[in-house]
Scaffold this motif. Sequence first.
Motif, mmCIF file in Angstrom:
data_model
loop_
_atom_site.group_PDB
_atom_site.id
_atom_site.type_symbol
_atom_site.label_atom_id
_atom_site.label_comp_id
_atom_site.label_asym_id
_atom_site.label_seq_id
_atom_site.Cartn_x
_atom_site.Cartn_y
_atom_site.Cartn_z
ATOM 1 N N ASP A 146 1.143 -1.332 0.109
ATOM 2 C CA ASP A 146 -0.150 -0.051 0.019
ATOM 3 C C ASP A 146 0.895 1.266 -0.021
ATOM 4 O O ASP A 146 1.923 1.249 0.851
ATOM 5 C CB ASP A 146 -0.822 0.108 1.230
ATOM 6 C CG ASP A 146 -2.164 1.064 1.236
ATOM 7 O OD1 ASP A 146 -1.876 1.971 0.947
ATOM 8 O OD2 ASP A 146 -3.027 0.355 0.905
ATOM 9 N N ASP A 147 0.656 2.264 -0.805
ATOM 10 C CA ASP A 147 1.302 3.254 -1.001
ATOM 11 C C ASP A 147 1.190 4.494 0.428
ATOM 12 O O ASP A 147 2.120 5.310 0.488
ATOM 13 C CB ASP A 147 1.234 4.072 -2.282
ATOM 14 C CG ASP A 147 0.025 4.722 -2.365
ATOM 15 O OD1 ASP A 147 -1.224 4.277 -1.682
ATOM 16 O OD2 ASP A 147 -0.366 5.899 -2.961
ATOM 17 N N ASP A 174 5.303 0.388 -2.815
ATOM 18 C CA ASP A 174 4.933 0.180 -4.451
ATOM 19 C C ASP A 174 5.098 -1.075 -4.841
ATOM 20 O O ASP A 174 5.985 -1.906 -4.222
ATOM 21 C CB ASP A 174 5.728 1.304 -5.043
ATOM 22 C CG ASP A 174 7.178 0.936 -5.491
ATOM 23 O OD1 ASP A 174 7.218 -0.149 -5.857
ATOM 24 O OD2 ASP A 174 7.969 1.788 -5.473
ATOM 25 N N ASP A 212 -3.027 -2.649 -2.718
ATOM 26 C CA ASP A 212 -3.749 -1.704 -2.871
ATOM 27 C C ASP A 212 -4.010 -1.375 -4.433
ATOM 28 O O ASP A 212 -3.311 -2.196 -5.091
ATOM 29 C CB ASP A 212 -3.096 -0.361 -2.341
ATOM 30 C CG ASP A 212 -3.960 0.726 -2.292
ATOM 31 O OD1 ASP A 212 -5.134 0.897 -2.720
ATOM 32 O OD2 ASP A 212 -3.384 2.031 -2.089
ATOM 33 N N VAL A 213 -4.905 -0.440 -4.747
ATOM 34 C CA VAL A 213 -5.088 -0.445 -6.322
ATOM 35 C C VAL A 213 -3.911 0.612 -6.959
ATOM 36 O O VAL A 213 -3.270 0.635 -7.768
ATOM 37 C CB VAL A 213 -6.538 -0.166 -6.778
ATOM 38 C CG1 VAL A 213 -6.536 0.179 -8.331
ATOM 39 C CG2 VAL A 213 -7.305 -1.502 -6.636
ATOM 40 N N GLU A 214 -4.282 1.859 -6.048
ATOM 41 C CA GLU A 214 -3.543 3.177 -6.588
ATOM 42 C C GLU A 214 -2.277 3.404 -5.953
ATOM 43 O O GLU A 214 -2.111 3.727 -4.799
ATOM 44 C CB GLU A 214 -4.583 4.253 -6.403
ATOM 45 C CG GLU A 214 -4.014 5.410 -7.312
ATOM 46 C CD GLU A 214 -5.111 6.432 -6.975
ATOM 47 O OE1 GLU A 214 -5.712 6.809 -5.808
ATOM 48 O OE2 GLU A 214 -5.373 7.224 -7.915
ATOM 49 N N ASP A 259 -0.013 0.278 -11.136
ATOM 50 C CA ASP A 259 -0.961 0.390 -10.336
ATOM 51 C C ASP A 259 -1.171 -1.161 -9.872
ATOM 52 O O ASP A 259 -0.728 -1.824 -10.471
ATOM 53 C CB ASP A 259 -2.288 0.845 -10.977
ATOM 54 C CG ASP A 259 -2.673 0.209 -12.384
ATOM 55 O OD1 ASP A 259 -2.986 -1.167 -12.257
ATOM 56 O OD2 ASP A 259 -2.966 0.679 -13.524
ATOM 57 N N SER A 268 -8.561 -1.267 -0.967
ATOM 58 C CA SER A 268 -8.402 -0.099 -1.540
ATOM 59 C C SER A 268 -9.676 0.937 -1.557
ATOM 60 O O SER A 268 -10.639 0.155 -1.601
ATOM 61 C CB SER A 268 -8.193 -0.181 -3.139
ATOM 62 O OG SER A 268 -8.043 0.969 -3.838
ATOM 63 N N LEU A 272 -10.493 2.568 -4.089
ATOM 64 C CA LEU A 272 -11.130 2.674 -5.575
ATOM 65 C C LEU A 272 -11.828 1.443 -5.468
ATOM 66 O O LEU A 272 -12.934 1.396 -6.256
ATOM 67 C CB LEU A 272 -10.081 2.510 -6.406
ATOM 68 C CG LEU A 272 -8.975 3.769 -6.650
ATOM 69 C CD1 LEU A 272 -8.111 3.637 -7.638
ATOM 70 C CD2 LEU A 272 -9.923 5.104 -6.967
ATOM 71 N N VAL A 319 -13.453 -1.871 -10.885
ATOM 72 C CA VAL A 319 -12.187 -2.069 -10.696
ATOM 73 C C VAL A 319 -11.938 -3.476 -9.748
ATOM 74 O O VAL A 319 -11.034 -4.161 -10.138
ATOM 75 C CB VAL A 319 -11.151 -0.990 -9.885
ATOM 76 C CG1 VAL A 319 -9.706 -1.680 -9.680
ATOM 77 C CG2 VAL A 319 -11.095 0.101 -10.786
#
Length: 374
Positions: A11-12, A38, A57-59, A64, A84, A86, A93
């Motif tokens: 996760d970012d 990342d 995570d997605v973003e 991605d 996520s 998103l 998604v």
Amino acid sequence: MSKKIRVVVVDDSALVRSLLSEIINRQRDMECVGTANDPLIAREMIRELNPDVITLDVEMPRMDGIDFLGRLMRLRPMPVVMISTLTEKGAEVTLRALELGAIDFVAKPRVGLANGINELANQIVDKIRVASVAHVRRGHQELLTHAMPSGASASTTAAAAPAAPRAAPTLLGRLSTEKLIFIGASTGGTEAIKEILVRMPADSPGIVITQHMPPGFTTSFAARLNGLCQITVKEAVHGERILPGHAYIAPGGKQFRVDRSGANYVAVVEDGEPVNRHKPSVEVLFKSGAALVGRNAYAIMLTGMGNDGARAMREMKDAGSYNYAQDEASCIVFGMPREAIAHGAVDEVLPLDKIAGALLAKLGSASDRLHHRI
């Protein structure tokens, strides 16, 4: 103590990584063995640590989560739980992630991130536990591996994936509109339901479906299936007539059952209490089938964790329905079919890709019997 479930969190957000690590490490049966901000760092971490499950995570920067998931499931298939923001705002998604091979998902809360994730703690660790024992398959993704042009991303190629199998040309028009097909599913069920519905002809009996999903996802799920199937697929609406050639999906966060209005079946969608911890619950839908449809019902139990719907499926069988369960080899999680079988609720246990054909053959024989009586 048995071996702990080893989890890598990708996760970012430093806050989310910290919260998820804390939630995981509080559990006696799991540990967070690494975190990455990342996918490129995550790739090396997965190679080094060989985790049992990753949360993704997605973003994120550089790549991605959907692209990373597609590559991961081609090169090193493993259990993935999507977590996520998103996934809640863009259910498409999430469905793409499940299609690419993610086991399940948890949507981050819209507001109050720290408190919200702590409230979701039980759901998060439950899904990690399920993922750790799930059957992970390449399946659809193997097709993408060979078809993917150089430089194409997994997410764009997914949109151009080979078409779903066309429905059998069986004509069931002589079949009584009294017939109804009931389907229950949980973890892994989105793809399993698709496998059934794309094979159903346009004149099939009405189909009613409960798939464990939270609010906000079932509308997109129904729309996605509607674009692939010969039948019409939609989210169920309270009070609408259940028609042949249509499939109705229980709205996330609501209970869904069948009722009668004169000679017609109608959908009942209501804000009832959770049953077997689920809302929608397969038990609620199948109980209505036992009470109101009886020998005109056909029921299918697909992949999923737990025992939701097993008792009611036995009630359906006792009332005269003919019932199918997905076999262990083709399930992501065999829990719900296993429980239905244990309750003596199942007439046939079949691989996923054989269920629709067997059901159509059964319906065809029922149609022939009806025709000869007329």
